[in-house]
Design a protein around this motif. Structure first.
Motif, PDB file in Angstrom:
ATOM      1  N   ALA A   1      -7.467   8.272  -0.545  1.00 16.04           N
ATOM      2  CA  ALA A   1      -6.971   9.559  -1.025  1.00 16.04           C
ATOM      3  C   ALA A   1      -8.008  10.325  -1.831  1.00 16.04           C
ATOM      4  O   ALA A   1      -8.235  11.520  -1.599  1.00 16.04           O
ATOM      5  N   GLN A   2      -8.644   9.654  -2.780  1.00 14.87           N
ATOM      6  CA  GLN A   2      -9.600  10.353  -3.643  1.00 14.87           C
ATOM      7  C   GLN A   2     -10.827  10.801  -2.857  1.00 14.87           C
ATOM      8  O   GLN A   2     -11.411  11.854  -3.141  1.00 14.87           O
ATOM      9  N   GLU A   3     -11.214  10.029  -1.853  1.00 16.40           N
ATOM     10  CA  GLU A   3     -12.370  10.392  -1.031  1.00 16.40           C
ATOM     11  C   GLU A   3     -12.048  11.606  -0.155  1.00 16.40           C
ATOM     12  O   GLU A   3     -12.841  12.560  -0.077  1.00 16.40           O
ATOM     13  N   VAL A   4     -10.892  11.584   0.490  1.00 18.42           N
ATOM     14  CA  VAL A   4     -10.529  12.686   1.377  1.00 18.42           C
ATOM     15  C   VAL A   4     -10.341  13.983   0.590  1.00 18.42           C
ATOM     16  O   VAL A   4     -10.825  15.050   0.998  1.00 18.42           O
ATOM     17  N   LEU A   5      -9.659  13.904  -0.540  1.00 21.36           N
ATOM     18  CA  LEU A   5      -9.383  15.115  -1.314  1.00 21.36           C
ATOM     19  C   LEU A   5     -10.589  15.571  -2.131  1.00 21.36           C
ATOM     20  O   LEU A   5     -10.732  16.760  -2.420  1.00 21.36           O
ATOM     21  N   GLY A   6     -11.453  14.626  -2.484  1.00 21.41           N
ATOM     22  CA  GLY A   6     -12.652  14.996  -3.237  1.00 21.41           C
ATOM     23  C   GLY A   6     -13.812  15.413  -2.359  1.00 21.41           C
ATOM     24  O   GLY A   6     -14.714  16.133  -2.802  1.00 21.41           O
TER      25      GLY A   6
ATOM     26  N   ILE B   1       0.274  13.998  -3.715  1.00 23.76           N
ATOM     27  CA  ILE B   1      -0.386  12.977  -2.903  1.00 23.76           C
ATOM     28  C   ILE B   1      -1.568  12.366  -3.649  1.00 23.76           C
ATOM     29  O   ILE B   1      -1.784  11.140  -3.632  1.00 23.76           O
ATOM     30  N   SER B   2      -2.358  13.193  -4.320  1.00 26.66           N
ATOM     31  CA  SER B   2      -3.560  12.710  -5.008  1.00 26.66           C
ATOM     32  C   SER B   2      -3.214  11.761  -6.148  1.00 26.66           C
ATOM     33  O   SER B   2      -3.978  10.846  -6.460  1.00 26.66           O
ATOM     34  N   GLN B   3      -2.066  11.965  -6.789  1.00 25.98           N
ATOM     35  CA  GLN B   3      -1.668  11.134  -7.918  1.00 25.98           C
ATOM     36  C   GLN B   3      -1.003   9.842  -7.480  1.00 25.98           C
ATOM     37  O   GLN B   3      -1.002   8.860  -8.223  1.00 25.98           O
ATOM     38  N   PHE B   4      -0.445   9.841  -6.279  1.00 23.42           N
ATOM     39  CA  PHE B   4       0.480   8.785  -5.905  1.00 23.42           C
ATOM     40  C   PHE B   4      -0.051   7.807  -4.873  1.00 23.42           C
ATOM     41  O   PHE B   4       0.347   6.638  -4.849  1.00 23.42           O
ATOM     42  N   CYS B   5      -0.952   8.257  -3.994  1.00 28.81           N
ATOM     43  CA  CYS B   5      -1.273   7.485  -2.791  1.00 28.81           C
ATOM     44  C   CYS B   5      -2.634   6.802  -2.844  1.00 28.81           C
ATOM     45  O   CYS B   5      -3.578   7.316  -3.452  1.00 28.81           O
TER      46      CYS B   5
ATOM     47  N   GLU C   1       0.835  -1.196   0.000  1.00 33.78           N
ATOM     48  CA  GLU C   1       0.000   0.000   0.000  1.00 33.78           C
ATOM     49  C   GLU C   1       0.874   1.252   0.000  1.00 33.78           C
ATOM     50  O   GLU C   1       1.936   1.275   0.613  1.00 33.78           O
ATOM     51  N   ILE C   2       0.408   2.282  -0.702  1.00 33.16           N
ATOM     52  CA  ILE C   2       1.091   3.569  -0.707  1.00 33.16           C
ATOM     53  C   ILE C   2       0.244   4.547   0.099  1.00 33.16           C
ATOM     54  O   ILE C   2      -0.882   4.866  -0.274  1.00 33.16           O
ATOM     55  N   VAL C   3       0.787   4.984   1.225  1.00 28.01           N
ATOM     56  CA  VAL C   3       0.055   5.840   2.167  1.00 28.01           C
ATOM     57  C   VAL C   3       0.712   7.208   2.209  1.00 28.01           C
ATOM     58  O   VAL C   3       1.941   7.316   2.342  1.00 28.01           O
ATOM     59  N   GLY C   4      -0.099   8.258   2.111  1.00 31.80           N
ATOM     60  CA  GLY C   4       0.406   9.615   2.174  1.00 31.80           C
ATOM     61  C   GLY C   4       0.250  10.212   3.559  1.00 31.80           C
ATOM     62  O   GLY C   4      -0.732   9.958   4.248  1.00 31.80           O
TER      63      GLY C   4
END
Length: 325
Positions: free
Chosen positions: A241-246, A220-224, A36-39
């Motif tokens: 990531a997409q949920e938190v940033l979106g 972060i949005s592209q990578f994690c 997993e990739i975590v930011g």
């Protein structure tokens, strides 16, 4: 679900000082699952790097105090490991990429000597086999004339080239966990994108987990896969990531997104978050973001805890109520 490669429970870290103790990390919970990739994102001073360096026991002895919490690294209790065991773990099963490659690499030794030392220290390869592995790693990082580059010194190479070499060294012994601390901050946008693509591809190829520390939400949005948003030593929001940033559910996360220059209208003033991070010698009561939050109200003098606000999505804010799952 498999056991996490990194698990931090209720971590509290302070730095003693003549003006008082700096309460840098205040009850952080964090997990990184296999592959997993975590930011880990937040402003400077949010204790992102301190959290990661405490987990790897890289902070200088005597400079800090861990008052509470437990850190499990690859299933082992970090507090109970000897320094010899930690040294064996770091560089082998756990690797780190630092922010500035110029200072991470030894200017007095050639790239080849530095890479071979890592490979020979943490694997069974020696001599020609170790050199062949070093060349292979550089080629994986799309570095031409890899054998010739081994004879060069860090100051003879560009910043992007040095960062690719650090990534190659980090993957030298097939780590299970890679900690990348602001690995592209010092690079221009074009080189940054290339380095991130190489890091992402290599992580997926090897199945390594990555803890990616950054203040750059676009990266972060592209990578994690998942992210933790930190503020003043606490996690204030976490989730996919997409949920938190979106769909940010904490005012701090929303303010960070609003401050992205990519979203600003041409010629318009850039949005910023008013105020500064609090003085952690005397941490504020309640929500640490309260003095800078336009939604602050009476309840904010009591510290909120992370509360579910959606599937695998949590936020520490009194404006949010628990969402039925």
């Amino acid at each position: 679900m498999a056991d996490p490669v990194l698990k931090i429970d209720a971590l509290e870290v302070l730095f003693p000082g003549f003006r008082g103790n700096v309460h840098a990390v205040n009850g952080v919970d964090l997990e990184v699952q296999p592959s997993e990739i975590v930011g880990l994102v937040g402003e400077s001073g949010s204790a992102k790097s301190v959290t990661a360096m405490t987990a790897l026991r890289l902070l200088p002895k005597g400079s800090y105090r861990q008052d509470a919490g437990k850190i499990s690294l690859l299933g082992r209790d970090v507090a109970k490991m000897s320094e010899r065991d930690m040294n064996h773990l770091r560089g082998g099963d756990v690797a780190m990429i630092c922010q500035e490659p110029q200072t991470a690499l030894n200017p007095t030794k050639s790239i080849g000597k530095q890479m071979l030392r890592v490979i020979e220290l943490h694997s069974d390869l020696r001599g020609r086999a170790a050199k062949a592995r070093a060349i292979e790693l550089l080629q994986d990082m799309r570095i031409n004339d890899a054998e010739e580059i081994l004879t060069r010194y860090p100051f003879e190479l560009s910043g992007g080239m040095r960062q690719r070499i650090l990534i190659g060294m980090a993957f030298a012994c097939a780590p299970k966990l890679l900690v990348a601390d602001e690995p592209t901050t010092a690079l221009d946008v074009t080189v940054q994108r290339q380095v991130l693509q190489l890091l992402h591809a290599k992580a997926h190829q090897t199945g390594a987990s990555v803890l990616f520390i950054s203040h750059d939400l676009a990266v972060i949005s592209q990578f994690c896969d998942r992210i933790y948003v930190m503020y003043a030593g606490r996690v204030v929001e976490t989730g996919p990531a997409q949920e938190v940033l979106g769909n940010p559910q904490h005012p701090y996360t929303a303010a960070l997104i609003e401050a992205l220059p990519e979203d600003a209208d041409p010629g318009a003033p850039l949005t910023s978050i008013p105020g500064t991070v609090p003085n952690l010698v005397k941490p504020p009561r309640g929500c640490a973001f309260q003095p800078r939050c336009r939604h602050a109200h009476a309840d904010c003098v009591i510290r909120p805890h992370l509360t579910p606000v959606g599937p695998d999505h949590q936020a520490a804010c009194w404006l949010r109520e628990e969402t039925p799952q």
